[in-house]
Design a protein around this motif. Structure first.
Motif, PDB file in Angstrom:
ATOM      1  N   GLU A 123       0.862  -1.172   0.000  1.00 29.58           N
ATOM      2  CA  GLU A 123       0.000   0.000   0.000  1.00 29.58           C
ATOM      3  C   GLU A 123       0.905   1.231   0.000  1.00 29.58           C
ATOM      4  OE1 GLU A 123      -3.180   0.341  -0.276  1.00 29.58           O
ATOM      5  OE2 GLU A 123      -3.533  -1.821  -0.416  1.00 29.58           O
ATOM      6  N   PRO A 124       1.021   1.951  -1.114  1.00 28.61           N
ATOM      7  CA  PRO A 124       1.943   3.089  -1.183  1.00 28.61           C
ATOM      8  C   PRO A 124       1.624   4.126  -0.118  1.00 28.61           C
ATOM      9  CG  PRO A 124       1.061   2.543  -3.357  1.00 28.61           C
ATOM     10  CD  PRO A 124       0.279   1.752  -2.358  1.00 28.61           C
ATOM     11  N   PRO A 125       2.647   4.646   0.578  1.00 28.33           N
ATOM     12  CA  PRO A 125       2.418   5.687   1.584  1.00 28.33           C
ATOM     13  C   PRO A 125       1.988   6.987   0.923  1.00 28.33           C
ATOM     14  CG  PRO A 125       4.760   5.408   1.188  1.00 28.33           C
ATOM     15  CD  PRO A 125       4.073   4.306   0.426  1.00 28.33           C
ATOM     16  N   ALA A 126       1.402   7.870   1.729  1.00 27.33           N
ATOM     17  CA  ALA A 126       0.964   9.157   1.185  1.00 27.33           C
ATOM     18  C   ALA A 126       2.140   9.928   0.617  1.00 27.33           C
ATOM     19  CB  ALA A 126       0.275   9.969   2.280  1.00 27.33           C
ATOM     20  N   ALA A 127       3.307   9.852   1.268  1.00 24.67           N
ATOM     21  CA  ALA A 127       4.520  10.499   0.784  1.00 24.67           C
ATOM     22  C   ALA A 127       5.584   9.432   0.585  1.00 24.67           C
ATOM     23  CB  ALA A 127       4.999  11.545   1.784  1.00 24.67           C
ATOM     24  N   PRO A 128       6.008   9.162  -0.651  1.00 24.90           N
ATOM     25  CA  PRO A 128       7.021   8.139  -0.898  1.00 24.90           C
ATOM     26  C   PRO A 128       8.289   8.404  -0.107  1.00 24.90           C
ATOM     27  CG  PRO A 128       6.021   8.865  -2.954  1.00 24.90           C
ATOM     28  CD  PRO A 128       5.522   9.786  -1.882  1.00 24.90           C
ATOM     29  N   THR A 129       8.962   7.349   0.301  1.00 29.31           N
ATOM     30  CA  THR A 129      10.208   7.458   1.048  1.00 29.31           C
ATOM     31  C   THR A 129      11.214   6.466   0.499  1.00 29.31           C
ATOM     32  OG1 THR A 129       9.440   5.840   2.682  1.00 29.31           O
ATOM     33  CG2 THR A 129       9.003   8.172   3.147  1.00 29.31           C
ATOM     34  N   GLY A 130      12.442   6.584   0.956  1.00 28.90           N
ATOM     35  CA  GLY A 130      13.468   5.639   0.554  1.00 28.90           C
ATOM     36  C   GLY A 130      14.731   6.355   0.123  1.00 28.90           C
ATOM     37  N   PRO A 131      15.846   5.618   0.007  1.00 25.51           N
ATOM     38  CA  PRO A 131      17.112   6.241  -0.418  1.00 25.51           C
ATOM     39  C   PRO A 131      17.014   6.934  -1.769  1.00 25.51           C
ATOM     40  CG  PRO A 131      17.480   4.034   0.458  1.00 25.51           C
ATOM     41  CD  PRO A 131      15.997   4.195   0.348  1.00 25.51           C
ATOM     42  N   TRP A 132      16.186   6.403  -2.658  1.00 23.07           N
ATOM     43  CA  TRP A 132      16.048   7.019  -3.983  1.00 23.07           C
ATOM     44  C   TRP A 132      15.538   8.461  -3.883  1.00 23.07           C
ATOM     45  CZ3 TRP A 132      11.448   9.007  -5.766  1.00 23.07           C
ATOM     46  CH2 TRP A 132      10.309   8.645  -5.030  1.00 23.07           C
ATOM     47  N   LEU A 133      14.720   8.743  -2.847  1.00 21.54           N
ATOM     48  CA  LEU A 133      14.160  10.073  -2.699  1.00 21.54           C
ATOM     49  C   LEU A 133      15.242  11.077  -2.310  1.00 21.54           C
ATOM     50  CD1 LEU A 133      11.573  11.677  -2.902  1.00 21.54           C
ATOM     51  CD2 LEU A 133      11.116  11.182  -0.495  1.00 21.54           C
ATOM     52  N   ALA A 134      16.200  10.642  -1.487  1.00 19.76           N
ATOM     53  CA  ALA A 134      17.317  11.517  -1.140  1.00 19.76           C
ATOM     54  C   ALA A 134      18.135  11.854  -2.385  1.00 19.76           C
ATOM     55  CB  ALA A 134      18.198  10.855  -0.086  1.00 19.76           C
ATOM     56  N   THR A 135      18.289  10.869  -3.266  1.00 18.39           N
ATOM     57  CA  THR A 135      18.994  11.110  -4.526  1.00 18.39           C
ATOM     58  C   THR A 135      18.264  12.150  -5.359  1.00 18.39           C
ATOM     59  OG1 THR A 135      19.888   8.862  -4.568  1.00 18.39           O
ATOM     60  CG2 THR A 135      19.790  10.038  -6.669  1.00 18.39           C
ATOM     61  N   PHE A 136      16.939  11.998  -5.449  1.00 19.60           N
ATOM     62  CA  PHE A 136      16.156  12.946  -6.245  1.00 19.60           C
ATOM     63  C   PHE A 136      16.233  14.353  -5.659  1.00 19.60           C
ATOM     64  CE2 PHE A 136      12.242  15.360  -6.737  1.00 19.60           C
ATOM     65  CZ  PHE A 136      12.234  15.522  -8.116  1.00 19.60           C
ATOM     66  N   ARG A 137      16.095  14.469  -4.345  1.00 22.05           N
ATOM     67  CA  ARG A 137      16.129  15.786  -3.721  1.00 22.05           C
ATOM     68  C   ARG A 137      17.467  16.477  -3.981  1.00 22.05           C
ATOM     69  NH1 ARG A 137      12.354  16.410   0.794  1.00 22.05           N
ATOM     70  NH2 ARG A 137      13.911  17.630   1.894  1.00 22.05           N
ATOM     71  N   GLN A 138      18.551  15.715  -3.950  1.00 26.68           N
ATOM     72  CA  GLN A 138      19.859  16.287  -4.231  1.00 26.68           C
ATOM     73  C   GLN A 138      19.949  16.718  -5.695  1.00 26.68           C
ATOM     74  OE1 GLN A 138      22.082  17.257  -2.275  1.00 26.68           O
ATOM     75  NE2 GLN A 138      23.802  17.670  -3.636  1.00 26.68           N
ATOM     76  N   ASP A 139      19.414  15.898  -6.598  1.00 30.27           N
ATOM     77  CA  ASP A 139      19.423  16.260  -8.018  1.00 30.27           C
ATOM     78  C   ASP A 139      18.597  17.517  -8.262  1.00 30.27           C
ATOM     79  OD1 ASP A 139      21.064  14.175  -8.750  1.00 30.27           O
ATOM     80  OD2 ASP A 139      19.426  12.843  -9.345  1.00 30.27           O
ATOM     81  N   LEU A 140      17.478  17.651  -7.571  1.00 27.34           N
ATOM     82  CA  LEU A 140      16.644  18.844  -7.726  1.00 27.34           C
ATOM     83  C   LEU A 140      17.425  20.089  -7.311  1.00 27.34           C
ATOM     84  CD1 LEU A 140      12.932  19.301  -6.821  1.00 27.34           C
ATOM     85  CD2 LEU A 140      14.603  20.860  -5.838  1.00 27.34           C
ATOM     86  N   ARG A 141      18.132  20.009  -6.194  1.00 29.89           N
ATOM     87  CA  ARG A 141      18.905  21.167  -5.734  1.00 29.89           C
ATOM     88  C   ARG A 141      20.062  21.462  -6.691  1.00 29.89           C
ATOM     89  NH1 ARG A 141      17.673  18.889  -0.291  1.00 29.89           N
ATOM     90  NH2 ARG A 141      16.354  20.433   0.756  1.00 29.89           N
ATOM     91  N   ILE A 142      20.693  20.425  -7.206  1.00 27.75           N
ATOM     92  CA  ILE A 142      21.778  20.641  -8.169  1.00 27.75           C
ATOM     93  C   ILE A 142      21.245  21.346  -9.413  1.00 27.75           C
ATOM     94  CG2 ILE A 142      23.370  19.461  -9.736  1.00 27.75           C
ATOM     95  CD1 ILE A 142      23.741  17.342  -7.561  1.00 27.75           C
ATOM     96  N   ALA A 143      20.053  20.952  -9.865  1.00 29.81           N
ATOM     97  CA  ALA A 143      19.457  21.592 -11.033  1.00 29.81           C
ATOM     98  C   ALA A 143      19.163  23.059 -10.763  1.00 29.81           C
ATOM     99  CB  ALA A 143      18.177  20.857 -11.432  1.00 29.81           C
ATOM    100  N   LEU A 144      18.628  23.365  -9.591  1.00 35.01           N
ATOM    101  CA  LEU A 144      18.343  24.756  -9.253  1.00 35.01           C
ATOM    102  C   LEU A 144      19.619  25.589  -9.161  1.00 35.01           C
ATOM    103  CD1 LEU A 144      15.511  24.343  -6.596  1.00 35.01           C
ATOM    104  CD2 LEU A 144      15.334  25.599  -8.753  1.00 35.01           C
TER     105      LEU A 144
END
Length: 238
Positions: free
Chosen positions: A196-217
């Motif tokens: 059952e997917p959580p309301a807010a996805p979690t996991g190591p992959w999300l930390a990777t994405f958040r870092q990529d988002l900041r790098i893009a900005l």
């Protein structure tokens, strides 16, 4: 045996290379020549305006403050403030008055999209204000620099709409990147979300994405400050 990737390396600034990685569409067609690209960006009306800026005497500058070291400090302060906003925690509450298209976004991506859009607006407003003020100061230093300031004004008016259109696609590419990371994690026994997917996805992959988002900005901020750095360099030259 798996074949080695035939994807051609992407040349250009770090921001362009980063977006190419997010896009991940395989080998891209050969890039058109520089004159062809410029022809796509400059219609004949803009070309005439640019020619007038180059050939005609620049208009008399309006009165105002002259350039001094305080302007460098102000630009550095604004730049640092934008970096702090990029590095700050991301508000993960769903955006208010979400557009209908948000329903088609990957699970949990809407807050990140909104964060990126908010930072883009802040960068555009701050960089535009600084660019206009520095250009006015440049016009007051000499006739030659007044011509340079007018050319910069024409270039901004010509290229800014194109830049805005192109940069508006960055959140779309980030959404594709987010979806790929989410899908990859879903097939990984370690990172896979619960049945059952959580309301807010979690996991190591999300930390990777958040870092990529900041790098893009941060890379986009660097692109938006290129004209400002150029104006500052011209102002420092006597």
């Amino acid at each position: 045996m798996a074949k080695a990737s035939q994807r051609a390396p992407v040349l250009g600034p770090a921001f362009i290379r980063l977006l190419a990685r997010f896009n991940d569409e395989g080998t891209s067609p050969a890039a058109p020549a520089v004159p062809e690209r410029l022809a796509q960006w400059f219609d004949w009306n803009r070309a005439i305006t640019l020619s007038k800026a180059l050939d005609n005497p620049p208009p008399a500058p309006e009165p105002g403050p002259d350039y001094d070291d305080a302007q460098d400090a102000e630009c550095a302060r604004v730049h640092a403030k934008l970096i702090d906003a990029i590095q700050a925690d991301i508000e993960l509450a769903p955006p208010r008055n979400a557009a209908p298209a948000d329903a088609e976004l990957p699970p949990g991506f809407a807050p990140y999209r909104q964060h990126y859009l908010n930072q883009q607006r802040a960068m555009q407003t701050a960089s535009g204000r600084l660019r206009g003020r520095l250009r006015d100061m440049l016009a007051r230093q000499s006739a030659a620099k007044a011509r340079l300031a007018e050319v910069d004004a024409v270039m901004e008016a010509t290229l800014s709409p194109r830049e805005h259109t192109l940069l508006s696609h960055v959140p779309v590419l980030l959404g594709l990147h987010y979806q790929r990371l989410y899908d990859t994690a879903a097939h990984d026994p370690v990172d896979a979300p619960a049945s059952e997917p959580p309301a807010a996805p979690t996991g190591p992959w999300l930390a990777t994405f958040r870092q990529d988002l900041r790098i893009a900005l941060l890379a986009e901020l660097d692109v938006r400050f290129h004209p400002i750095n150029g104006l500052l360099a011209a102002l420092r030259t006597r």
